[in-house]
Enzyme design. Structure first.
Site, short mmCIF file in Angstrom:
data_model
loop_
_atom_site.label_atom_id
_atom_site.label_comp_id
_atom_site.label_asym_id
_atom_site.label_seq_id
_atom_site.Cartn_x
_atom_site.Cartn_y
_atom_site.Cartn_z
N GLU A 91 -35.09 12.18 -48.09
CA GLU A 91 -33.79 12.08 -49.09
C GLU A 91 -34.13 12.27 -50.36
O GLU A 91 -35.44 11.92 -50.97
CB GLU A 91 -33.32 10.74 -48.87
N CYS A 356 -32.46 1.84 -54.79
CA CYS A 356 -34.03 1.45 -54.53
C CYS A 356 -34.34 0.86 -53.00
O CYS A 356 -33.51 -0.09 -53.02
CB CYS A 356 -34.61 0.69 -55.58
N1 SAH Z 1 -44.18 3.73 -53.13
C1 SAH Z 1 -43.77 3.73 -54.63
C2 SAH Z 1 -42.28 4.40 -54.83
C3 SAH Z 1 -41.28 4.10 -54.08
S1 SAH Z 1 -40.20 2.55 -54.16
C4 SAH Z 1 -43.67 2.40 -55.13
O1 SAH Z 1 -43.94 1.29 -54.27
O2 SAH Z 1 -43.52 2.16 -56.09
C5 SAH Z 1 -39.33 2.63 -55.47
C6 SAH Z 1 -38.92 1.22 -55.97
O3 SAH Z 1 -37.91 0.36 -55.33
C7 SAH Z 1 -40.37 0.27 -55.87
O4 SAH Z 1 -40.52 -0.61 -57.08
C8 SAH Z 1 -39.97 -0.49 -54.55
O5 SAH Z 1 -40.69 -1.73 -54.57
C9 SAH Z 1 -38.51 -0.72 -54.88
N2 SAH Z 1 -37.78 -1.22 -53.48
C10 SAH Z 1 -38.08 -1.10 -52.44
N3 SAH Z 1 -37.25 -1.81 -51.65
C11 SAH Z 1 -36.22 -2.13 -52.29
C12 SAH Z 1 -35.12 -2.75 -52.09
N4 SAH Z 1 -34.59 -3.05 -50.73
N5 SAH Z 1 -34.32 -3.31 -53.15
C13 SAH Z 1 -34.80 -3.23 -54.29
N6 SAH Z 1 -35.86 -2.32 -54.55
C14 SAH Z 1 -36.66 -1.91 -53.66
#
Ligand code: SAH
Length: 372
Positions: A91, A356
């Site tokens: 996505e 996110c």
């Molecule tokens: N793997 C990388 C990039 C992808 S995640 C990383 O960990 O940074 C992008 C952001 O969204 C990250 O900060 C992640 O921790 C956050 N994230 C993941 N699941 C989420 C959720 N359910 N609600 C809000 N943020 C979330």
């Protein structure tokens, strides 16, 4: 399998087209369409019908094919479900904002990191994306913006800084970019060189892969680095992010500060606010108590950084609860009182599952606003 024209070099494309008995200049015309993100051959107005039909039978334009397009109710966010040539799905999300158009791209199909709050990792890692597959996500967004312009759809909100092109890239879709570092670096070099997107408008977000941060330091481009921290102690962080068993907070932060010091950048800290239901059904904070605020402040005080607070977005399979708006503001106030720069991330596209952590494979929950 169909030939993906975007993956061919100029010389290969020319060969391909002349092998079809066509003049060379057709290859240049087609390349221009590819670079604009043409999703198929039907849109190529200056290519004869017969050739378009012929191409359609044996080739496709980009290494990604749009299988669903979802638009948020305010019209500002578009999520694309894309299929790769081997059938994997990813996505990407286009966010139209007052400061420009930002695209959130995926770096992997699925994710191996296993973070306990995230949807992207539920089915594990499928595979790394190629640099072309990452780049094609930007082209899909660019084509969508072109469609906005052609249909006179107002760019919303109509900010002065928004000229209608992709201006910002965040590598925060599914996957861990620093587990696919070389392809991500190659992609960023091309986004900068071919599309003129400034280093400072490109953000790599990582859960804290230290060798990957070392590689970014060695590479030396002044991009934005975001660390998904989410907890101020190793004990707490290890309960929600398995990667913390490999790279401890101190190690990650040491490498991150070296990156930002060397390149004179502000470090972005991502901090999800996670709630849990207690025995009375009340939501209590898991990682955002006053004590956590103090520990986080001790770690960041005096450093050039910005804490992005992200209220947890619901993921059905995960056992957390979203905090109330008040709880988020209280946590922010505690950080501000301690002199820490912080802002609350405005969530975009929650209604289409594109906020996110909501990006996932085979999204059965995709709903509403489907325009495809
Ligand atoms: N793997 C990388 C990039 C992808 S995640 C990383 O960990 O940074 C992008 C952001 O969204 C990250 O900060 C992640 O921790 C956050 N994230 C993941 N699941 C989420 C959720 N359910 N609600 C809000 N943020 C979330």
């Amino acid at each position: 399998m169909k030939t993906i024209l975007f993956n061919l070099t100029d010389a290969q494309l020319e060969q391909y087209i002349t092998d079809m008995g066509q003049p060379k200049f057709r290859a240049r015309q087609i390349r221009e369409w590819l670079n604009r993100g043409a999703p198929d051959f039907s849109v190529m107005g200056n290519i004869p019908d017969a050739l378009r039909t012929q191409l359609d039978a044996c080739a496709q334009t980009l290494p990604v094919r749009i299988i669903r397009r979802l638009v948020s109710s305010d019209g500002e966010t578009t999520k694309f479900l894309l299929e790769l040539s081997d059938g994997e799905q990813i996505e990407c999300v286009l966010m139209r904002t007052t400061y420009g158009n930002s695209v959130c791209v995926s770096s992997q199909a699925g994710c191996a990191m296993g973070c306990k709050f995230c949807a992207s990792t539920l089915l594990g890692l499928r595979r790394n994306l190629t640099s072309n597959e990452i780049f094609a996500q930007i082209l899909v967004a660019q084509w969508e913006l072109r469609s906005d312009r052609l249909s006179d759809k107002p760019i919303r909100p109509n900010g002065d800084a928004n000229n209608g092109d992709v201006s910002h890239i965040v590598i925060m879709g599914t996957g861990e970019p620093l587990q696919n570092t070389e392809n991500v670096i190659d992609f960023i070099e091309r986004a900068n060189h071919d599309m003129g997107i400034g280093w400072r408008r490109i953000t790599v977000s990582t859960c804290g892969i230290v060798p990957g941060i070392e590689r970014l330091i060695q590479w030396g481009r002044p991009i934005n680095l975001a660390i998904s921290l989410h907890a101020p102690t190793d004990e707490l962080r290890s309960t929600i992010m398995p990667i913390n068993n490999k790279y401890k907070i101190a190690q990650v932060m040491e490498a991150a500060w070296r990156f930002t010091d060397l390149l004179n950048r502000q470090l972005m800290i991502e901090y999800i606010l996670l709630g849990r239901k207690d025995e009375n059904g009340e939501t209590v904070l898991y990682n955002a108590t006053p004590q956590h605020a103090d520990l986080l402040s001790d770690m960041l005080r005096g450093k050039n950084c910005m804490v992005n607070l992200i209220p947890w977005n619901a993921v059905d399979e995960r056992q957390f609860a979203s905090p109330s708006g008040n709880a988020v503001h209280r946590f922010q106030d505690m950080l501000i009182k301690n002199g820490i720069h912080t802002r609350i991330r405005r969530e975009r596209g929650t209604d289409i599952g594109s906020a996110c952590g909501q990006l996932r494979l085979n999204n059965a929950r995709n709903r509403g606003g489907d325009t495809n």
